[in-house]
Design a protein around this motif. Structure first.
Motif, PDB file in Angstrom:
ATOM      1  N   ARG A   1     -15.995   1.409  -5.764  1.00  0.00           N
ATOM      2  CA  ARG A   1     -16.729   0.378  -6.828  1.00  0.00           C
ATOM      3  C   ARG A   1     -15.889   0.699  -8.193  1.00  0.00           C
ATOM      4  O   ARG A   1     -15.695  -0.301  -8.929  1.00  0.00           O
ATOM      5  CB  ARG A   1     -18.158   0.445  -6.824  1.00  0.00           C
ATOM      6  N   SER A   2     -15.447   1.709  -8.651  1.00  0.00           N
ATOM      7  CA  SER A   2     -14.955   2.114  -9.897  1.00  0.00           C
ATOM      8  C   SER A   2     -13.386   2.133 -10.090  1.00  0.00           C
ATOM      9  O   SER A   2     -12.963   2.311 -11.128  1.00  0.00           O
ATOM     10  CB  SER A   2     -15.660   3.501 -10.398  1.00  0.00           C
ATOM     11  N   LEU A   3     -12.928   2.171  -9.116  1.00  0.00           N
ATOM     12  CA  LEU A   3     -11.327   2.165  -9.055  1.00  0.00           C
ATOM     13  C   LEU A   3     -10.676   1.114  -9.713  1.00  0.00           C
ATOM     14  O   LEU A   3     -11.109  -0.126  -9.446  1.00  0.00           O
ATOM     15  CB  LEU A   3     -10.662   2.478  -7.644  1.00  0.00           C
ATOM     16  N   PRO A   4      -9.766   1.318 -10.374  1.00  0.00           N
ATOM     17  CA  PRO A   4      -9.111   0.001 -11.390  1.00  0.00           C
ATOM     18  C   PRO A   4      -8.220  -0.569 -10.280  1.00  0.00           C
ATOM     19  O   PRO A   4      -7.369   0.010  -9.456  1.00  0.00           O
ATOM     20  CB  PRO A   4      -8.341   0.867 -12.393  1.00  0.00           C
ATOM     21  N   ALA A   5      -8.068  -1.783 -10.429  1.00  0.00           N
ATOM     22  CA  ALA A   5      -7.250  -2.771  -9.702  1.00  0.00           C
ATOM     23  C   ALA A   5      -5.748  -2.665 -10.147  1.00  0.00           C
ATOM     24  O   ALA A   5      -5.562  -2.486 -11.287  1.00  0.00           O
ATOM     25  CB  ALA A   5      -7.516  -4.206  -9.627  1.00  0.00           C
ATOM     26  N   GLN A   6      -5.019  -2.854  -9.161  1.00  0.00           N
ATOM     27  CA  GLN A   6      -3.392  -2.797  -9.620  1.00  0.00           C
ATOM     28  C   GLN A   6      -2.737  -3.962  -9.300  1.00  0.00           C
ATOM     29  O   GLN A   6      -3.013  -4.493  -8.171  1.00  0.00           O
ATOM     30  CB  GLN A   6      -2.571  -1.406  -9.072  1.00  0.00           C
ATOM     31  N   ALA A   7      -1.717  -4.235  -9.967  1.00  0.00           N
ATOM     32  CA  ALA A   7      -1.078  -5.464  -9.687  1.00  0.00           C
ATOM     33  C   ALA A   7       0.226  -5.186  -8.607  1.00  0.00           C
ATOM     34  O   ALA A   7       1.454  -5.315  -9.137  1.00  0.00           O
ATOM     35  CB  ALA A   7      -0.360  -6.116 -10.811  1.00  0.00           C
TER      36      ALA A   7
ATOM     37  N   LEU B   1      -5.687   5.084  -6.184  1.00  0.00           N
ATOM     38  CA  LEU B   1      -6.771   6.040  -5.762  1.00  0.00           C
ATOM     39  C   LEU B   1      -6.949   7.129  -6.776  1.00  0.00           C
ATOM     40  O   LEU B   1      -6.113   7.440  -7.685  1.00  0.00           O
ATOM     41  CB  LEU B   1      -6.242   6.637  -4.646  1.00  0.00           C
ATOM     42  N   SER B   2      -8.053   7.857  -6.755  1.00  0.00           N
ATOM     43  CA  SER B   2      -8.541   8.696  -7.401  1.00  0.00           C
ATOM     44  C   SER B   2      -8.388  10.143  -6.787  1.00  0.00           C
ATOM     45  O   SER B   2      -8.567  10.051  -5.623  1.00  0.00           O
ATOM     46  CB  SER B   2      -9.934   8.784  -8.287  1.00  0.00           C
TER      47      SER B   2
ATOM     48  N   LEU C   1     -10.672  12.310  -6.667  1.00  0.00           N
ATOM     49  CA  LEU C   1     -11.980  12.623  -6.270  1.00  0.00           C
ATOM     50  C   LEU C   1     -11.954  12.061  -4.697  1.00  0.00           C
ATOM     51  O   LEU C   1     -12.720  12.393  -3.800  1.00  0.00           O
ATOM     52  CB  LEU C   1     -13.080  12.153  -6.973  1.00  0.00           C
ATOM     53  N   LEU C   2     -11.712  10.710  -4.707  1.00  0.00           N
ATOM     54  CA  LEU C   2     -11.805   9.853  -3.536  1.00  0.00           C
ATOM     55  C   LEU C   2     -10.790  10.545  -2.286  1.00  0.00           C
ATOM     56  O   LEU C   2     -11.328  10.672  -1.317  1.00  0.00           O
ATOM     57  CB  LEU C   2     -11.165   8.414  -3.651  1.00  0.00           C
ATOM     58  N   ARG C   3      -9.652  11.101  -2.735  1.00  0.00           N
ATOM     59  CA  ARG C   3      -8.807  11.386  -1.829  1.00  0.00           C
ATOM     60  C   ARG C   3      -9.344  12.545  -1.134  1.00  0.00           C
ATOM     61  O   ARG C   3      -9.591  12.835   0.162  1.00  0.00           O
ATOM     62  CB  ARG C   3      -7.628  11.968  -2.387  1.00  0.00           C
ATOM     63  N   GLU C   4     -10.022  13.584  -2.055  1.00  0.00           N
ATOM     64  CA  GLU C   4     -10.201  14.744  -1.534  1.00  0.00           C
ATOM     65  C   GLU C   4     -11.817  14.698  -0.636  1.00  0.00           C
ATOM     66  O   GLU C   4     -12.144  15.064   0.517  1.00  0.00           O
ATOM     67  CB  GLU C   4     -10.859  15.897  -2.571  1.00  0.00           C
TER      68      GLU C   4
ATOM     69  N   VAL D   1       0.779  -1.067  -0.016  1.00  0.00           N
ATOM     70  CA  VAL D   1       0.124   0.082   0.065  1.00  0.00           C
ATOM     71  C   VAL D   1       0.939   1.176  -0.018  1.00  0.00           C
ATOM     72  O   VAL D   1       1.131   1.964   1.119  1.00  0.00           O
ATOM     73  CB  VAL D   1      -0.966  -0.046   1.238  1.00  0.00           C
ATOM     74  N   PRO D   2       1.337   1.718  -1.103  1.00  0.00           N
ATOM     75  CA  PRO D   2       1.933   2.918  -1.159  1.00  0.00           C
ATOM     76  C   PRO D   2       0.999   4.065  -1.339  1.00  0.00           C
ATOM     77  O   PRO D   2      -0.118   3.671  -1.293  1.00  0.00           O
ATOM     78  CB  PRO D   2       3.088   2.885  -2.616  1.00  0.00           C
ATOM     79  N   ASN D   3       1.452   5.496  -1.292  1.00  0.00           N
ATOM     80  CA  ASN D   3       0.672   6.414  -1.166  1.00  0.00           C
ATOM     81  C   ASN D   3      -0.342   6.655  -2.298  1.00  0.00           C
ATOM     82  O   ASN D   3      -1.153   7.806  -2.368  1.00  0.00           O
ATOM     83  CB  ASN D   3       1.434   7.839  -0.682  1.00  0.00           C
ATOM     84  N   VAL D   4      -0.265   6.245  -3.458  1.00  0.00           N
ATOM     85  CA  VAL D   4      -0.935   6.255  -4.479  1.00  0.00           C
ATOM     86  C   VAL D   4      -2.040   5.138  -4.702  1.00  0.00           C
ATOM     87  O   VAL D   4      -2.885   5.184  -5.884  1.00  0.00           O
ATOM     88  CB  VAL D   4      -0.407   6.779  -5.768  1.00  0.00           C
ATOM     89  N   HIS D   5      -2.130   4.350  -3.823  1.00  0.00           N
ATOM     90  CA  HIS D   5      -3.117   2.898  -3.829  1.00  0.00           C
ATOM     91  C   HIS D   5      -3.613   2.770  -2.517  1.00  0.00           C
ATOM     92  O   HIS D   5      -3.215   3.641  -1.508  1.00  0.00           O
ATOM     93  CB  HIS D   5      -2.198   1.867  -4.265  1.00  0.00           C
ATOM     94  N   ALA D   6      -4.443   2.109  -2.627  1.00  0.00           N
ATOM     95  CA  ALA D   6      -5.186   1.649  -1.290  1.00  0.00           C
ATOM     96  C   ALA D   6      -5.512   0.061  -1.465  1.00  0.00           C
ATOM     97  O   ALA D   6      -5.876  -0.461  -2.732  1.00  0.00           O
ATOM     98  CB  ALA D   6      -6.516   2.473  -0.898  1.00  0.00           C
ATOM     99  N   VAL D   7      -5.632  -0.514  -0.340  1.00  0.00           N
ATOM    100  CA  VAL D   7      -6.149  -1.889  -0.587  1.00  0.00           C
ATOM    101  C   VAL D   7      -7.344  -2.312   0.277  1.00  0.00           C
ATOM    102  O   VAL D   7      -7.628  -1.769   1.414  1.00  0.00           O
ATOM    103  CB  VAL D   7      -5.260  -2.924   0.231  1.00  0.00           C
TER     104      VAL D   7
END
Length: 264
Positions: A144-150, A109-110, A112-115, A63-69
């Motif tokens: 629900r709309s966030l893209p998954a990352q590997a 993360l987007s 929009l979600l951060r803010e 979980v780096p700062n541009v992602h979330a789990v």
């Protein structure tokens, strides 16, 4: 942790009768291990600064700062923090988790979600604010709309191959041959080559490379230099490590340390 929780919420991790979404923040110094546990609510775990490693029996997520789990309700998990971590969690009412991932997943993360999360945090003192319900709905729909990352490392499922994975996680720099690893797992090299991709989705070599790259994020977050990180992980060439890191994460290790990963 930032108090208070919204009034009437005794336990934001499990109280399904409270608000749709509860946001909790926490600052942690140094390396910390959070023991295995689960929540009645779904949890979106992220950081404003630092790095968290999340583990389950199925694998490991970073979980780096541009992602979330995303962690589904009832999912047993544990976590490690690396360096100074300013973390946050969003606890979503279990009854609202339909349509969200049924397994842990790394999400990018987007803005929009951060803010929206920052705005919800500011409303702890004003639980009756008419904006709260709208913001909570935005959070759920955005997740629900966030893209998954590997950014995960799936673990093998058989006991014999788990021995290999645990050995590589403990010492990522190990340079054993396929025959050596097969002997450790008490299987033939041919069986190992066939079964490891079936159980993890990666060949043994690709899994090892992935394990080393994810470990490099942890070491960098803990303050290790690029050179020290490369050498600890067994890379004979610092430039080769930097090139592989950039191909994998879109930025060089130095750019990652500066926080440039947010624009990757």
């Amino acid at each position: 942790m930032l108090p208070p929780y919204p009034p009437g919420i005794a336990d934001p991790k499990n109280d399904d009768a409270g608000p749709l979404v509860v946001v909790v923040s926490q600052c942690i110094e140094g390396h910390t291990l959070v023991d295995a546990h689960s929540h009645g609510r779904g949890q979106l775990l992220g950081v404003w600064r630092g790095l968290i490693t999340l583990g389950t029996t199925a694998g490991k997520w970073l979980v780096p700062n541009v992602h979330a789990v995303w962690i589904p309700p009832g999912q047993l998990h544990w976590a490690n923090t690396h360096g100074q971590v300013d973390g946050w969690s969003v606890y979503v009412r279990a009854s609202a988790c339909e349509g969200l991932p049924q397994q842990p997943a790394t999400l990018r993360l987007s803005a929009l979600l951060r803010e929206t999360l920052r705005r919800l945090e500011s409303l702890h003192e004003a639980p009756a604010d008419p904006m709260r319900g709208l913001l909570e709905q935005v959070v759920v729909q955005e997740v629900r709309s966030l893209p998954a990352q590997a950014l995960n490392l799936p673990m093998p499922t058989s006991t014999s191959l788990v021995k290999i994975a645990q050995g590589l996680l403990k010492e990522p720099a190990l340079e054993h041959s396929l025959e050596d690893w097969a002997a450790l797992a008490n299987v033939s090299p041919r069986t190992l080559s066939r079964r490891f991709p079936v159980e993890t989705g990666y060949s043994l070599g690709a899994w090892r490379q992935r394990a080393r790259l994810l470990r490099s994020l942890e070491l960098l977050a803990e303050g290790h230099s690029v050179t020290a990180t490369a050498l600890e992980l067994g890379y004979s060439s610092i430039s080769a490590f930097i090139a592989l890191f950039k191909r994998s994460f879109g930025v060089t290790p130095t750019q990652y340390l500066r926080g440039d990963s947010a624009s990757a």
